[in-house]
Design a protein around this motif. Sequence first.
Motif, short mmCIF file in Angstrom:
data_model
loop_
_atom_site.label_atom_id
_atom_site.label_comp_id
_atom_site.label_asym_id
_atom_site.label_seq_id
_atom_site.Cartn_x
_atom_site.Cartn_y
_atom_site.Cartn_z
N LYS A 13 -1.76 12.50 19.12
CA LYS A 13 -0.38 12.76 18.71
C LYS A 13 0.39 11.46 18.53
N SER A 14 0.12 10.51 19.41
CA SER A 14 0.81 9.23 19.37
C SER A 14 0.51 8.46 18.08
N ILE A 15 -0.77 8.38 17.71
CA ILE A 15 -1.11 7.61 16.51
C ILE A 15 -0.69 8.34 15.24
N ALA A 16 -0.73 9.68 15.24
CA ALA A 16 -0.29 10.44 14.06
C ALA A 16 1.21 10.26 13.84
N SER A 17 1.98 10.32 14.93
CA SER A 17 3.43 10.13 14.83
C SER A 17 3.75 8.71 14.39
N MET A 18 2.99 7.73 14.91
CA MET A 18 3.22 6.34 14.55
C MET A 18 2.93 6.10 13.09
N LEU A 19 1.84 6.69 12.56
CA LEU A 19 1.52 6.51 11.15
C LEU A 19 2.60 7.13 10.27
N ARG A 20 3.13 8.27 10.66
CA ARG A 20 4.22 8.90 9.90
C ARG A 20 5.46 8.02 9.88
N ARG A 21 5.79 7.43 11.04
CA ARG A 21 6.93 6.51 11.13
C ARG A 21 6.69 5.26 10.27
N LEU A 22 5.45 4.77 10.31
CA LEU A 22 5.11 3.59 9.53
C LEU A 22 5.26 3.85 8.04
N HIS A 23 4.77 4.99 7.57
CA HIS A 23 4.89 5.32 6.15
C HIS A 23 6.35 5.48 5.74
N SER A 24 7.14 6.07 6.62
CA SER A 24 8.57 6.21 6.34
C SER A 24 9.22 4.84 6.17
N ALA A 25 8.86 3.91 7.06
CA ALA A 25 9.43 2.55 7.01
C ALA A 25 8.94 1.81 5.77
N LEU A 26 7.65 1.88 5.48
CA LEU A 26 7.11 1.18 4.31
C LEU A 26 7.72 1.72 3.02
N GLY A 27 8.04 3.00 3.01
CA GLY A 27 8.65 3.60 1.83
C GLY A 27 10.05 3.10 1.56
N LYS A 28 10.67 2.48 2.55
CA LYS A 28 12.04 1.95 2.40
C LYS A 28 12.05 0.46 2.08
N ILE A 29 10.86 -0.15 2.06
CA ILE A 29 10.75 -1.58 1.78
C ILE A 29 10.40 -1.78 0.32
N SER A 30 11.11 -2.66 -0.36
CA SER A 30 10.83 -2.96 -1.76
C SER A 30 9.42 -3.54 -1.89
N THR A 31 8.66 -3.00 -2.80
CA THR A 31 7.28 -3.45 -2.97
C THR A 31 7.22 -4.67 -3.88
N PRO A 32 6.73 -5.79 -3.38
CA PRO A 32 6.59 -6.99 -4.22
C PRO A 32 5.65 -6.71 -5.40
N SER A 33 5.90 -7.38 -6.51
CA SER A 33 5.15 -7.10 -7.74
C SER A 33 3.69 -7.49 -7.65
N ASN A 34 3.35 -8.48 -6.82
CA ASN A 34 1.97 -8.95 -6.79
C ASN A 34 1.12 -8.33 -5.68
N VAL A 35 1.62 -7.28 -5.03
CA VAL A 35 0.80 -6.57 -4.06
C VAL A 35 -0.19 -5.69 -4.81
N LYS A 36 -1.45 -5.76 -4.43
CA LYS A 36 -2.49 -5.04 -5.17
C LYS A 36 -2.30 -3.53 -5.06
N GLU A 37 -2.79 -2.81 -6.06
CA GLU A 37 -2.75 -1.35 -6.04
C GLU A 37 -4.11 -0.83 -5.65
N PHE A 38 -4.12 0.03 -4.67
CA PHE A 38 -5.37 0.62 -4.21
C PHE A 38 -5.69 1.83 -5.06
N ASN A 39 -6.87 1.82 -5.67
CA ASN A 39 -7.31 2.91 -6.53
C ASN A 39 -8.53 3.58 -5.91
N VAL A 40 -8.40 4.83 -5.54
CA VAL A 40 -9.48 5.54 -4.86
C VAL A 40 -10.73 5.62 -5.73
#
Length: 232
Positions: free
Chosen positions: A81-108
């Motif tokens: 539960k702790s790591i799942a909640s932390m990952l959700r919080r992390l994604h929420s935070a990362l979604g609020k940070i402007s993405t630099p143009s030269n960060v690579k795109e991960f393609n599955v």
Amino acid sequence: VLKIYVQDLISKDKLEIYSNIVESLQAFGIPSLDLIRGINNKFVQKVKNTNGRNVLATSSKYIVGNYLGESDKVVDEKIVKSIASMLRRLHSALGKISTPSNVKEFNVLTNLNEFLSKKSVKLTVEFFETNNYSIEEIDSYLNFLQDNGEKLIKYFSHNQGFESKHLIYVDFNLNNLLFNDNWEIIKMFDFDTMAVGPINYDVGCSMLYLDLAQKSESTERLIKLYTNTYFD
């Protein structure tokens, strides 16, 4: 704590960008590393190692904690539960940070095709042979790899763009987390693989480690608890 990077694997500019993102995450309450700025107020410094090779280095404040992979602690419901909640919080935070143009795109799909390429399969076979696996075990794994790889490629080929993309951790797992004595997450590290991609990639990869060292309870039950907690 000093971390060394081989310079030809990641650029100094990109590593500096990642380091600034790590610092920004703390404003959102994410327990990322406390990185230390050095010369010219930069996180990343270029140094020579004992062999005279140029390497990149970052430093962070030392912290005492528990590493799950080196303990006798069982991966239980509280940790899941702790790591799942932390990952959700992390994604929420990362979604609020402007993405630099030269960060690579991960393609599955790109990664899947590389993983199933002849070169990768050859390296896989060499690894198994080096570790004395039988021909039957190697054949069984390769068949499993081929069958499931083709299913995944077919699935993602028909579901491209099925969700929005933003910054993701890419390497979120129990090996990159530090816990206190109550087994609560106090630090996260190894952010230098960040990319732009689907958040479900992080969710899926992190589940691979729920049976770390085969010390967990029923993995299937923990996976269900993990996904329910994350998406709740």
